[in-house]
Design an enzyme around this catalytic site. Structure first.
Site, PDB file in Angstrom:
ATOM      1  N   LEU A   1      13.345   9.533   5.044  1.00  0.00           N
ATOM      2  CA  LEU A   1      12.771   8.903   6.223  1.00  0.00           C
ATOM      3  C   LEU A   1      11.289   8.626   5.987  1.00  0.00           C
ATOM      4  O   LEU A   1      10.469   8.745   6.894  1.00  0.00           O
ATOM      5  CB  LEU A   1      12.952   9.793   7.463  1.00  0.00           C
ATOM      6  CG  LEU A   1      14.384   9.957   7.978  1.00  0.00           C
ATOM      7  CD1 LEU A   1      14.411  10.857   9.204  1.00  0.00           C
ATOM      8  CD2 LEU A   1      15.005   8.603   8.310  1.00  0.00           C
TER       9      LEU A   1
ATOM     10  N   CYS B   1      19.510   1.511  -8.886  1.00  0.00           N
ATOM     11  CA  CYS B   1      20.759   1.922  -8.232  1.00  0.00           C
ATOM     12  C   CYS B   1      21.030   1.278  -6.876  1.00  0.00           C
ATOM     13  O   CYS B   1      22.064   0.633  -6.691  1.00  0.00           O
ATOM     14  CB  CYS B   1      20.772   3.439  -8.081  1.00  0.00           C
ATOM     15  SG  CYS B   1      20.833   4.335  -9.647  1.00  0.00           S
TER      16      CYS B   1
ATOM     17  N   ALA C   1       8.597   5.889   5.177  1.00  0.00           N
ATOM     18  CA  ALA C   1       8.393   4.439   5.171  1.00  0.00           C
ATOM     19  C   ALA C   1       7.644   4.007   3.911  1.00  0.00           C
ATOM     20  O   ALA C   1       6.849   4.766   3.344  1.00  0.00           O
ATOM     21  CB  ALA C   1       7.625   4.010   6.412  1.00  0.00           C
TER      22      ALA C   1
ATOM     23  N   ASN D   1      24.697   6.225  -2.092  1.00  0.00           N
ATOM     24  CA  ASN D   1      23.552   5.335  -2.268  1.00  0.00           C
ATOM     25  C   ASN D   1      23.389   4.377  -1.091  1.00  0.00           C
ATOM     26  O   ASN D   1      22.267   4.052  -0.693  1.00  0.00           O
ATOM     27  CB  ASN D   1      23.669   4.561  -3.578  1.00  0.00           C
ATOM     28  CG  ASN D   1      23.270   5.407  -4.773  1.00  0.00           C
ATOM     29  OD1 ASN D   1      22.738   6.497  -4.619  1.00  0.00           O
ATOM     30  ND2 ASN D   1      23.523   4.914  -5.967  1.00  0.00           N
TER      31      ASN D   1
ATOM     32  N   LEU E   1      21.497  11.913 -10.132  1.00  0.00           N
ATOM     33  CA  LEU E   1      20.195  12.240 -10.716  1.00  0.00           C
ATOM     34  C   LEU E   1      19.134  11.295 -10.171  1.00  0.00           C
ATOM     35  O   LEU E   1      19.287  10.084 -10.254  1.00  0.00           O
ATOM     36  CB  LEU E   1      20.246  12.123 -12.241  1.00  0.00           C
ATOM     37  CG  LEU E   1      21.355  12.907 -12.956  1.00  0.00           C
ATOM     38  CD1 LEU E   1      21.310  12.614 -14.453  1.00  0.00           C
ATOM     39  CD2 LEU E   1      21.212  14.401 -12.693  1.00  0.00           C
TER      40      LEU E   1
ATOM     41  N   THR F   1      28.179   4.339 -12.988  1.00  0.00           N
ATOM     42  CA  THR F   1      28.593   3.932 -11.647  1.00  0.00           C
ATOM     43  C   THR F   1      29.428   2.662 -11.738  1.00  0.00           C
ATOM     44  O   THR F   1      28.988   1.650 -12.276  1.00  0.00           O
ATOM     45  CB  THR F   1      27.361   3.688 -10.762  1.00  0.00           C
ATOM     46  OG1 THR F   1      26.576   4.888 -10.714  1.00  0.00           O
ATOM     47  CG2 THR F   1      27.770   3.307  -9.349  1.00  0.00           C
TER      48      THR F   1
ATOM     49  N   LYS G   1      21.673  -2.605  -6.574  1.00  0.00           N
ATOM     50  CA  LYS G   1      22.837  -2.957  -7.406  1.00  0.00           C
ATOM     51  C   LYS G   1      24.123  -2.416  -6.809  1.00  0.00           C
ATOM     52  O   LYS G   1      25.145  -3.112  -6.763  1.00  0.00           O
ATOM     53  CB  LYS G   1      22.641  -2.397  -8.816  1.00  0.00           C
ATOM     54  CG  LYS G   1      23.846  -2.545  -9.732  1.00  0.00           C
ATOM     55  CD  LYS G   1      23.570  -1.992 -11.105  1.00  0.00           C
ATOM     56  CE  LYS G   1      23.509  -0.483 -11.128  1.00  0.00           C
ATOM     57  NZ  LYS G   1      24.857   0.157 -10.967  1.00  0.00           N
TER      58      LYS G   1
ATOM     59  N   ASP H   1      24.359   5.990 -29.415  1.00  0.00           N
ATOM     60  CA  ASP H   1      23.777   4.767 -28.870  1.00  0.00           C
ATOM     61  C   ASP H   1      23.823   3.688 -29.947  1.00  0.00           C
ATOM     62  O   ASP H   1      23.758   3.996 -31.146  1.00  0.00           O
ATOM     63  CB  ASP H   1      22.328   5.000 -28.412  1.00  0.00           C
ATOM     64  CG  ASP H   1      21.886   3.984 -27.375  1.00  0.00           C
ATOM     65  OD1 ASP H   1      21.645   2.816 -27.749  1.00  0.00           O
ATOM     66  OD2 ASP H   1      21.778   4.334 -26.186  1.00  0.00           O
TER      67      ASP H   1
ATOM     68  N   GLY I   1      13.332   0.459  -4.548  1.00  0.00           N
ATOM     69  CA  GLY I   1      13.556  -0.236  -5.809  1.00  0.00           C
ATOM     70  C   GLY I   1      14.414   0.627  -6.709  1.00  0.00           C
ATOM     71  O   GLY I   1      15.183   1.457  -6.244  1.00  0.00           O
TER      72      GLY I   1
END
Length: 454
Positions: free
Chosen positions: A254, A264, A256, A212, A154, A123, A267, A32, A261
């Site tokens: 399913l 992933c 509600a 997604n 994940l 991604t 975006k 990193d 948020g």
């Protein structure tokens, strides 16, 4: 067979992948650019909250199967395989920002001299992997490599479990050698009869996006059904159960809530729509998912106003839950941002609590009108009403009578259908759960259509 693997990136995907591969028996080096993060990881300090990850990192550190470094060049040079797991966030134009992945590929180009398997975990839009391969072929001193797109699936909050027990593993490659290398890397998982799909890179990229999109669409649909449930006196929990019993549909995703948020779904939907627009395709149905989702986030205030007598101006509202979901400290695209912003704009003051995400949320929001508390009870004390936004387990321990005593008025909106509405109503609460009526009895039920039978 044990491999020497370098993982570039130590975010949610990179760190879980690096620690998971080390646990499978490989010798892993995680890279990193953040010096502080690497110093902490060398001591076993995980820079974000993810259940089970700290224990896993400490275990593979103790066993000497993982190392952390800022020296990307050396790490790439000595590796058999290089996994790229850096961020691909939204750009300012709503497209996918590939700068981090291009920088990681720079390190590969500069330090590849013998055969390596280059594995993209980030991604990316369909077609990106092939373009990256062409770039490496053109710029590197060797063409002895394979490039694989291996999407991650994940879920934050269960990422460690998901790494070791996936629904499937997808390998996108164009050579048998690449498939063999990936089979060897993931053999301990594959040997448990986990399904493996071998396909081309672009198909693998679209599988990630498509997965997604489908999950986000299910959430958007059930949230819109929750809206109509509130009007016609249906119960979205019963509706969800009945729909999920259909084997063609199933019960997952399913539930509600106040809109999805995280880093992933939104975006990736925007990334796919943007990619399609470049080739003159209009994915209007997919694009509408995020429009519907944003409406769900912004209707929470109206739900509160509906049971609180209208305006919240001058009132104190307790907000329970700031992370985009439970069991994570990730606040990216959290529903709490629009909800709290609308409360503040309406003249309310906010008392907030989250078991893990308060620091991250406060750093992002930067609004001194929000006060953060160590416990849910402290956040409820003196509040005129409350909104539950995240289904943390500890909120299930909230006692209705105790909460009512702490609060100025007994008004509560549960956007997750997490609390027992009957218990709170018996305790005198005006209680609105998403997808159900605020009070008992039927209201606004449309007249049934009468069919003329001859």
């Amino acid at each position: 067979m044990k491999k020497k693997i370098t993982v570039i990136g130590t975010g949610y995907v990179g760190l879980v992948t690096a620690a998971g591969l080390a646990e499978l028996g490989h010798q892993v080096t995680a890279v990193d650019v953040d010096y502080g993060r690497i110093r902490g990881l060398k001591k076993g300090t995980v820079p974000f909250y993810e259940p089970g990850l700290k224990k896993l990192v400490k275990s593979v550190l103790t066993e000497g199967r993982i190392d952390f470094t800022n020296d990307c060049s050396t790490a790439v040079e000595k590796a058999d395989s290089v996994f790229i797991a850096v961020g691909t966030p939204r750009s300012s134009e709503g497209r996918v920002d590939l700068r981090q992945i291009n920088k990681a590929v720079d390190s590969v180009v500069e330090n590849i001299s013998d055969y390596k398997t280059i594995v993209i975990k980030s991604t990316v839009p369909p077609g990106t992997s092939m373009r990256l391969k062409e770039r490496i072929l053109f710029e590197a001193d060797t063409n002895d490599f394979d490039l694989v797109f291996c999407p991650e699936f994940l879920r934050e909050g269960t990422a460690v479990h998901d790494f070791f027990y996936p629904d499937r593993i997808v390998f996108g490659a164009d050579s048998e050698r690449a498939f063999r290398e990936m089979n060897e890397i993931y053999f301990p998982i594959i040997s448990r009869d986990v399904p493996v799909l071998k396909c081309c890179q672009s198909s693998a990229e679209l599988i990630k996006y498509g997965s997604n999109v489908m999950l986000a669409a299910r959430i958007a649909v059930i949230n819109e059904l929750a809206e109509i449930s509130e009007v016609v006196s249906a119960d979205i929990e019963e509706v969800s159960a009945g729909i999920g019993m259909d084997k063609r549909i199933g019960p997952d995703f399913l539930k509600a809530g106040p809109g999805f948020g995280g880093s992933c779904f939104g975006k990736d939907i925007e990334g796919l729509v943007s990619t399609a627009s470049k080739v003159n395709l209009d994915l209007s149905l997919i694009g509408e998912i995020t429009v519907s989702n944003e409406r769900q986030k912004r209707r929470v205030l109206s739900m509160l106003a509906g049971i609180a007598g209208g305006s919240v101006k001058g009132k104190t509202v307790a907000v329970l839950g700031l992370a985009f979901k439970e069991d994570t400290d990730d606040v990216r695209d959290s529903s709490a941002f629009p909800v709290i912003s609308e409360l503040l704009n309406a003249g309310a003051s906010v008392q907030a609590h989250d078991p893990e995400a308060s620091i991250n949320f406060a750093a992002e929001l930067q609004d001194k009108r929000v006060t953060y508390f160590e416990t849910a009870e402290e956040a409820l004390a003196g509040a005129d009403s409350a909104i539950l936004l995240t289904a943390w387990d500890e909120y299930s321990d909230i006692d209705a009578e105790t909460a009512g005593t702490l609060m100025n008025d007994r008004i509560l909106v549960d956007t997750r259908n997490f609390l027992d509405k009957e218990i709170f109503r018996k305790a005198g609460f005006k209680f609105q759960a998403v997808g159900s009526c605020a009070v008992s009895g039927r209201r606004n039920v449309p007249e049934p259509e009468i069919l003329n039978v001859r």
